[in-house]
Design an enzyme around this catalytic site. Sequence first.
Site, PDB file in Angstrom:
ATOM      1  N   ALA A 153       0.998  -1.221   0.253  1.00 25.24           N
ATOM      2  CA  ALA A 153       0.246  -0.334   0.121  1.00 25.24           C
ATOM      3  C   ALA A 153       0.939   1.706  -0.080  1.00 25.24           C
ATOM      4  CB  ALA A 153      -0.743  -0.250   1.249  1.00 25.24           C
ATOM      5  N   SER A 154       1.989   1.295  -0.176  1.00 24.04           N
ATOM      6  CA  SER A 154       2.927   2.385  -0.055  1.00 24.04           C
ATOM      7  C   SER A 154       3.083   2.615  -1.272  1.00 24.04           C
ATOM      8  CB  SER A 154       4.074   1.693   0.433  1.00 24.04           C
ATOM      9  OG  SER A 154       4.406   1.829   1.398  1.00 24.04           O
ATOM     10  N   ASP A 199       7.365  -8.200   5.276  1.00 21.44           N
ATOM     11  CA  ASP A 199       7.739  -9.088   3.054  1.00 21.44           C
ATOM     12  C   ASP A 199       6.256 -10.010   3.640  1.00 21.44           C
ATOM     13  OD1 ASP A 199       8.613 -10.831   1.104  1.00 21.44           O
ATOM     14  OD2 ASP A 199       9.781 -10.243   1.724  1.00 21.44           O
ATOM     15  N   ASN A 228      -3.124  -6.681  -2.275  1.00 25.03           N
ATOM     16  CA  ASN A 228      -2.451  -6.125  -3.439  1.00 25.03           C
ATOM     17  C   ASN A 228      -1.119  -6.276  -3.725  1.00 25.03           C
ATOM     18  OD1 ASN A 228      -2.460  -3.883  -5.599  1.00 25.03           O
ATOM     19  ND2 ASN A 228      -0.537  -3.083  -3.220  1.00 25.03           N
ATOM     20  N   SER A 243      -4.668  -9.675 -12.323  1.00 30.51           N
ATOM     21  CA  SER A 243      -4.676  -8.785 -13.154  1.00 30.51           C
ATOM     22  C   SER A 243      -5.460  -8.617 -14.864  1.00 30.51           C
ATOM     23  CB  SER A 243      -3.350  -8.974 -13.705  1.00 30.51           C
ATOM     24  OG  SER A 243      -2.845  -8.959 -14.928  1.00 30.51           O
ATOM     25  N   TYR A 293       3.904 -14.174 -14.000  1.00 26.70           N
ATOM     26  CA  TYR A 293       3.169 -13.388 -13.611  1.00 26.70           C
ATOM     27  C   TYR A 293       1.605 -13.759 -14.227  1.00 26.70           C
ATOM     28  CZ  TYR A 293       1.135  -9.150 -13.086  1.00 26.70           C
ATOM     29  OH  TYR A 293       0.018  -7.867 -12.441  1.00 26.70           O
ATOM     30  N   ALA A 295       1.011 -16.848 -14.751  1.00 25.19           N
ATOM     31  CA  ALA A 295       0.149 -17.885 -13.779  1.00 25.19           C
ATOM     32  C   ALA A 295      -0.081 -17.718 -12.788  1.00 25.19           C
ATOM     33  CB  ALA A 295       1.522 -19.149 -13.703  1.00 25.19           C
ATOM     34  N   LYS A 307      -0.841 -14.913 -11.439  1.00 21.94           N
ATOM     35  CA  LYS A 307      -2.645 -13.512 -11.479  1.00 21.94           C
ATOM     36  C   LYS A 307      -3.763 -14.926 -11.780  1.00 21.94           C
ATOM     37  CE  LYS A 307      -1.097 -10.288 -10.068  1.00 21.94           C
ATOM     38  NZ  LYS A 307      -1.221 -10.339  -8.968  1.00 21.94           N
TER      39      LYS A 307
HETATM   40  N1  LIG Z   1       0.035  -1.451 -12.512  1.00 21.60           N
HETATM   41  C1  LIG Z   1      -0.871  -2.738 -13.168  1.00 21.60           C
HETATM   42  O1  LIG Z   1      -1.197  -2.295 -14.259  1.00 21.60           O
HETATM   43  C2  LIG Z   1      -1.422  -3.828 -12.945  1.00 21.60           C
HETATM   44  C3  LIG Z   1      -2.058  -4.634 -13.950  1.00 21.60           C
HETATM   45  C4  LIG Z   1      -2.982  -5.740 -13.420  1.00 21.60           C
HETATM   46  C5  LIG Z   1      -2.751  -5.407 -12.176  1.00 21.60           C
HETATM   47  N2  LIG Z   1      -1.756  -5.495 -11.156  1.00 21.60           N
HETATM   48  C6  LIG Z   1      -1.698  -5.802 -10.053  1.00 21.60           C
HETATM   49  O2  LIG Z   1      -1.630  -4.785  -9.223  1.00 21.60           O
HETATM   50  C7  LIG Z   1      -0.678  -4.318  -7.633  1.00 21.60           C
HETATM   51  C8  LIG Z   1       0.308  -3.496  -7.584  1.00 21.60           C
HETATM   52  O3  LIG Z   1       0.598  -3.562  -9.210  1.00 21.60           O
HETATM   53  P1  LIG Z   1       0.940  -1.585  -8.855  1.00 21.60           P
HETATM   54  O4  LIG Z   1       1.434  -1.323 -10.076  1.00 21.60           O
HETATM   55  O5  LIG Z   1       0.781  -0.743  -7.754  1.00 21.60           O
HETATM   56  O6  LIG Z   1       3.238  -1.708  -8.754  1.00 21.60           O
HETATM   57  P2  LIG Z   1       4.152  -1.028  -7.547  1.00 21.60           P
HETATM   58  O7  LIG Z   1       5.238  -1.933  -8.152  1.00 21.60           O
HETATM   59  O8  LIG Z   1       3.754  -0.086  -7.999  1.00 21.60           O
HETATM   60  O9  LIG Z   1       3.798  -1.335  -6.436  1.00 21.60           O
HETATM   61  C9  LIG Z   1       3.948  -2.269  -5.255  1.00 21.60           C
HETATM   62  C10 LIG Z   1       3.913  -2.226  -3.633  1.00 21.60           C
HETATM   63  O10 LIG Z   1       3.736  -3.689  -3.294  1.00 21.60           O
HETATM   64  C11 LIG Z   1       4.785  -3.663  -2.750  1.00 21.60           C
HETATM   65  N3  LIG Z   1       5.648  -5.362  -2.896  1.00 21.60           N
HETATM   66  C12 LIG Z   1       6.122  -5.757  -3.363  1.00 21.60           C
HETATM   67  N4  LIG Z   1       6.461  -7.035  -2.845  1.00 21.60           N
HETATM   68  C13 LIG Z   1       5.939  -6.939  -1.893  1.00 21.60           C
HETATM   69  C14 LIG Z   1       6.142  -7.879  -0.814  1.00 21.60           C
HETATM   70  N5  LIG Z   1       6.857  -8.990  -0.750  1.00 21.60           N
HETATM   71  N6  LIG Z   1       5.561  -7.702   0.849  1.00 21.60           N
HETATM   72  C15 LIG Z   1       5.190  -6.523   0.423  1.00 21.60           C
HETATM   73  N7  LIG Z   1       4.820  -5.774   0.273  1.00 21.60           N
HETATM   74  C16 LIG Z   1       5.449  -6.053  -1.182  1.00 21.60           C
HETATM   75  C17 LIG Z   1       6.078  -2.919  -3.129  1.00 21.60           C
HETATM   76  O11 LIG Z   1       7.362  -2.109  -1.904  1.00 21.60           O
HETATM   77  C18 LIG Z   1       4.836  -1.389  -3.715  1.00 21.60           C
HETATM   78  O12 LIG Z   1       4.934  -0.753  -2.745  1.00 21.60           O
HETATM   79  C19 LIG Z   1      -0.016  -5.659  -8.110  1.00 21.60           C
HETATM   80  O13 LIG Z   1      -0.410  -7.651  -7.416  1.00 21.60           O
HETATM   81  C20 LIG Z   1       0.269  -6.117  -9.401  1.00 21.60           C
HETATM   82  O14 LIG Z   1       0.560  -7.247 -10.413  1.00 21.60           O
HETATM   83  C21 LIG Z   1      -1.108  -3.736 -12.039  1.00 21.60           C
END
Ligand SMILES: NC(=O)c1ccc[n+]([C@@H]2O[C@H](COP(=O)([O-])OP(=O)(O)OC[C@H]3O[C@@H](n4cnc5c(N)ncnc54)[C@H](O)[C@@H]3O)[C@@H](O)[C@H]2O)c1
Length: 257
Positions: free
Chosen positions: A13-14, A72, A99, A151, A163, A165, A167
């Site tokens: 969530a950061s 983590d 998320n 996704s 990825y 698989a 999702k």
């Molecule tokens: N951006 C897109 O277009 C998109 C599309 C479909 C699905 N998603 C999914 O949405 C989710 C968020 O993606 P995003 O685009 O915001 O990614 P991002 O990389 O911008 O943010 C992901 C966040 O997750 C945290 N994170 C990663 N590994 C972690 C762990 N082991 N423990 C705790 N926190 C962890 C990271 O530090 C980061 O703050 C993911 O599951 C991604 O697969 C993203």
Amino acid sequence: MRLDGRIAIVTGASSGIGRGIAIELARDGANVAVVDLEERPKQGKHYDTDIQSTTVEEIEKLGCESMFYKVDISDEDAVKDMYKQISRDFGCIDIVVNNAGILVPKNMDDISVDEFEKVVSVNLTGTFMVTKYALPYVKKSKFGRIIHISSQQAFGGGGGPSYTATKAALVNMTKDTAVEVASNNVTVNVICPGYIETPLQDYHTQETIAEAKRRTPLPRFGTPKDIGRSAVFLASDDAEWITGTTLIVDGGWLAPV
Ligand SMILES: NC(=O)c1ccc[n+]([C@@H]2O[C@H](COP(=O)([O-])OP(=O)(O)OC[C@H]3O[C@@H](n4cnc5c(N)ncnc54)[C@H](O)[C@@H]3O)[C@@H](O)[C@H]2O)c1
């Protein structure tokens, strides 16, 4: 407000989508535990290039309570400790949003076994553990909600073998858990976002971004707020009879498929 006083956990969530979800849950009145590896938001190459404030700071501006937990989600002991700590700090847990996720932009040909397993450990095993250890808490809540973030890649190739698989697996895990916990009045649903403007997209080039634009029928990419509003809906009383469902939020990407 739809979520007044409810307690939510959002992983990852950061930054990006998780940040958008956490902020939108708070805009509707929820207090939010922000779970991530790092408290500072990621600055992306294409999106969120100069983002500064933390998610906790943004939630506090909205008048809700929020605390950061450095966890983590692929570490089982860390996940167990997280629940002990959050339940001590907030008293109960109503909403869990899974998320956090990672993407290794490599194909079958060039991804290593370690890289493959790393993606599985966060996207699938991590989501499984955060859900498993949430159950005692959300079952006690009158408003138990579990929301996974999958996704559009769950429904086709193109995101690399690990990825896509993981999702796809989340879509089925959603249905299985939904059946298991339905008698406890807990709902479990999954959101499948399309192309969302976040730091996860750093691996893209201007050419692949233009290609993604062409493939998205609505005339803009999605934002973390678009996914955040969908999560608010699934967490709200308006969705109390919706469970085991996949909500595709992709600007129409999958419509032609
Ligand atoms: N951006 C897109 O277009 C998109 C599309 C479909 C699905 N998603 C999914 O949405 C989710 C968020 O993606 P995003 O685009 O915001 O990614 P991002 O990389 O911008 O943010 C992901 C966040 O997750 C945290 N994170 C990663 N590994 C972690 C762990 N082991 N423990 C705790 N926190 C962890 C990271 O530090 C980061 O703050 C993911 O599951 C991604 O697969 C993203």
